[in-house]
Enzyme design. Sequence first.
Site, PDB file in Angstrom:
ATOM      1  CG  ASN A   1       3.241  10.008   9.725  1.00 59.26           C
ATOM      2  OD1 ASN A   1       2.725  11.056   9.397  1.00 59.26           O
ATOM      3  ND2 ASN A   1       2.639   9.134  10.549  1.00 59.26           N
TER       4      ASN A   1
ATOM      5  CG  ASP B   1       0.306   0.597   9.422  1.00 62.05           C
ATOM      6  OD1 ASP B   1      -0.870   0.888   9.686  1.00 62.05           O
ATOM      7  OD2 ASP B   1       0.817   0.750   8.289  1.00 62.05           O
TER       8      ASP B   1
ATOM      9  CE  LYS C   1      19.142  11.642  24.797  1.00 64.31           C
ATOM     10  NZ  LYS C   1      20.521  12.005  24.957  1.00 64.31           N
TER      11      LYS C   1
HETATM   12  O1  PMT Z   1      -1.533  15.669   6.613  1.00 72.16           O
HETATM   13  P1  PMT Z   1      -1.058  16.110   5.248  1.00 72.16           P
HETATM   14  O2  PMT Z   1       0.397  16.571   5.274  1.00 72.16           O
HETATM   15  O3  PMT Z   1      -1.978  17.121   4.622  1.00 72.16           O
HETATM   16  O4  PMT Z   1      -1.056  14.824   4.297  1.00 72.16           O
HETATM   17  C1  PMT Z   1      -2.269  14.202   3.934  1.00 72.16           C
HETATM   18  C2  PMT Z   1      -2.123  12.672   3.937  1.00 72.16           C
HETATM   19  C3  PMT Z   1      -1.166  12.243   2.852  1.00 72.16           C
HETATM   20  C4  PMT Z   1      -1.625  12.182   5.292  1.00 72.16           C
HETATM   21  C5  PMT Z   1      -3.574  12.107   3.659  1.00 72.16           C
HETATM   22  O5  PMT Z   1      -4.014  12.536   2.411  1.00 72.16           O
HETATM   23  C6  PMT Z   1      -3.608  10.589   3.732  1.00 72.16           C
HETATM   24  O6  PMT Z   1      -3.335   9.879   2.780  1.00 72.16           O
HETATM   25  N1  PMT Z   1      -3.958  10.042   4.917  1.00 72.16           N
HETATM   26  C7  PMT Z   1      -3.910   8.579   5.213  1.00 72.16           C
HETATM   27  C8  PMT Z   1      -2.497   8.159   5.497  1.00 72.16           C
HETATM   28  C9  PMT Z   1      -2.380   6.692   5.821  1.00 72.16           C
HETATM   29  O7  PMT Z   1      -1.976   6.363   6.900  1.00 72.16           O
HETATM   30  O8  PMT Z   1      -2.777   5.864   4.881  1.00 72.16           O
HETATM   31  P2  PMT Z   1      -2.699   4.227   4.981  1.00 72.16           P
HETATM   32  O9  PMT Z   1      -2.913   3.784   3.598  1.00 72.16           O
HETATM   33  O10 PMT Z   1      -1.485   3.791   5.707  1.00 72.16           O
HETATM   34  O11 PMT Z   1      -3.948   3.871   5.891  1.00 72.16           O
HETATM   35  C10 PMT Z   1      -5.218   3.496   5.367  1.00 72.16           C
HETATM   36  C11 PMT Z   1      -6.347   4.062   6.194  1.00 72.16           C
HETATM   37  O12 PMT Z   1      -6.402   3.392   7.467  1.00 72.16           O
HETATM   38  C12 PMT Z   1      -6.246   5.546   6.487  1.00 72.16           C
HETATM   39  O13 PMT Z   1      -7.564   6.054   6.421  1.00 72.16           O
HETATM   40  C13 PMT Z   1      -5.719   5.599   7.911  1.00 72.16           C
HETATM   41  O14 PMT Z   1      -6.173   6.770   8.602  1.00 72.16           O
HETATM   42  C14 PMT Z   1      -6.346   4.345   8.509  1.00 72.16           C
HETATM   43  N2  PMT Z   1      -5.555   3.730   9.592  1.00 72.16           N
HETATM   44  C15 PMT Z   1      -4.324   3.200   9.354  1.00 72.16           C
HETATM   45  C16 PMT Z   1      -3.633   2.564  10.371  1.00 72.16           C
HETATM   46  C17 PMT Z   1      -4.217   2.493  11.655  1.00 72.16           C
HETATM   47  N3  PMT Z   1      -3.583   1.916  12.652  1.00 72.16           N
HETATM   48  N4  PMT Z   1      -5.422   3.024  11.867  1.00 72.16           N
HETATM   49  C18 PMT Z   1      -6.099   3.639  10.865  1.00 72.16           C
HETATM   50  O15 PMT Z   1      -7.215   4.141  11.086  1.00 72.16           O
END
Ligand code: PMT
Length: 406
Positions: free
Chosen positions: A210, A279, A289
């Site tokens: 991503n 996720d 490959k």
């Molecule tokens: O890195 P930059 O370019 O500066 O961008 C910043 C950002 C947009 C990445 C940052 O501000 C941000 O939003 N980070 C979280 C991104 C994310 O994956 O969000 P989510 O809504 O999908 O996940 C929710 C939370 O669960 C997040 O805290 C994530 O770290 C956590 N998570 C998600 C999936 C997983 N398997 N494990 C996790 O810990």
Amino acid sequence: MQPLRGRRILLGITAGIAAYKAAELARLLIKDGAQVRVVMTPSAGEFIGPLTLQAITGEVVRDSLFDPAHEAAMGHIELARWAELVLVAPATADFLANAAAGAAHDLLTTLCLASTAPLLAAPAMNQAMWRHPATRANAQTLQARGVELLGPDDGEQACGDSGPGRMLEPAAIHARVREFFADGRLTGRRVVLTAGPTREALDPVRFLGNRSSGKMGFAIAEALVAQGADVTLVAGPVALATPAGVRRIDVDSAQDMHAAVFAAVRDADIFIACAAVADYRPATVAAQKLKKGDSETLRVDLVRNPDILSDVAALAQRPFCVGFAAETHDVAAYAEGKLRAKGLDMIAANQVGVSQGFEADDNALLVIWPGGSVALPSQSKRQLASGLVELIVERFDAQTAAEDPR
Ligand code: PMT
């Protein structure tokens, strides 16, 4: 007033002409209340007598990894754990090279490897040695790992040359150590933080990923250090320098990140999940490959990755947990849902889209916790990180006071 009262500083002395100045440095640290234990490399004793340092610190000076008497008492691993700060002054070119290579040739380099305490090093060497590409590369490697180099100064050298390579004066090093321990609102607190993307391998050369650049998470790491926190940053693949004073662990996939977080989070007071973790990952990783073949479509089965944040929040002894929510729409509603579903203490929600949230230099956050919320308007990620850390400190302090109202 003794601003370093009770601080545990491991002073490493390597074999340079500036070693004699380490006695004055130890004296200044002790006068400020620090506990100082000295470790010398085997040849440093050619430049300063261990007895001098023993008299100043009141502690036996150590210079050998294979000393049965010391290993029976406070062994090198205990010494590595004891230190809140490892300060190497002077740090020779040889020390920088060994530390950069992760070598454990002697007691001091072994301690640098075994200790999780921040490392400050004051280089001291001939100007040509300091300018040599090998030393420059070693210095950069160490800085990228969060080692802070103090100096060197420019000027007359003991060998008659003039240029960069003189060790900073003890008073300047002492001033930086005082600054390092200056009271921030998170002094003595351990924080583990994730940042950047993860890569989920399809085959040896391709991955699902991503657009996270790591900028938001690295800015938070910097803001945490400014508040005195002991910061471990678990970073996905990003092209950013490590902020000074931050311990960085590089990982690739969500599973790697999960393992690195769980290895670090045991004693943490606060966990912040800023990483954009995949996720799902491909169910199988091709050993070779993938070939294009004749089909117009390619089907890839995905399996769910562990949710790092939920797993940390579910620990019996858990840190204060801060999550992020990256949403393209209905930001507040989805973020509140994640706050509840993952059992968090706080969530920072951002609207993401093309050049928004991900990669950009600016961002805006809606910070929500049980019973309250604050909107932090669009600003640079560095400013935003300071504002977010302020909010985290307030909520963390309020929660800690409620749990232990003494
Ligand atoms: O890195 P930059 O370019 O500066 O961008 C910043 C950002 C947009 C990445 C940052 O501000 C941000 O939003 N980070 C979280 C991104 C994310 O994956 O969000 P989510 O809504 O999908 O996940 C929710 C939370 O669960 C997040 O805290 C994530 O770290 C956590 N998570 C998600 C999936 C997983 N398997 N494990 C996790 O810990």
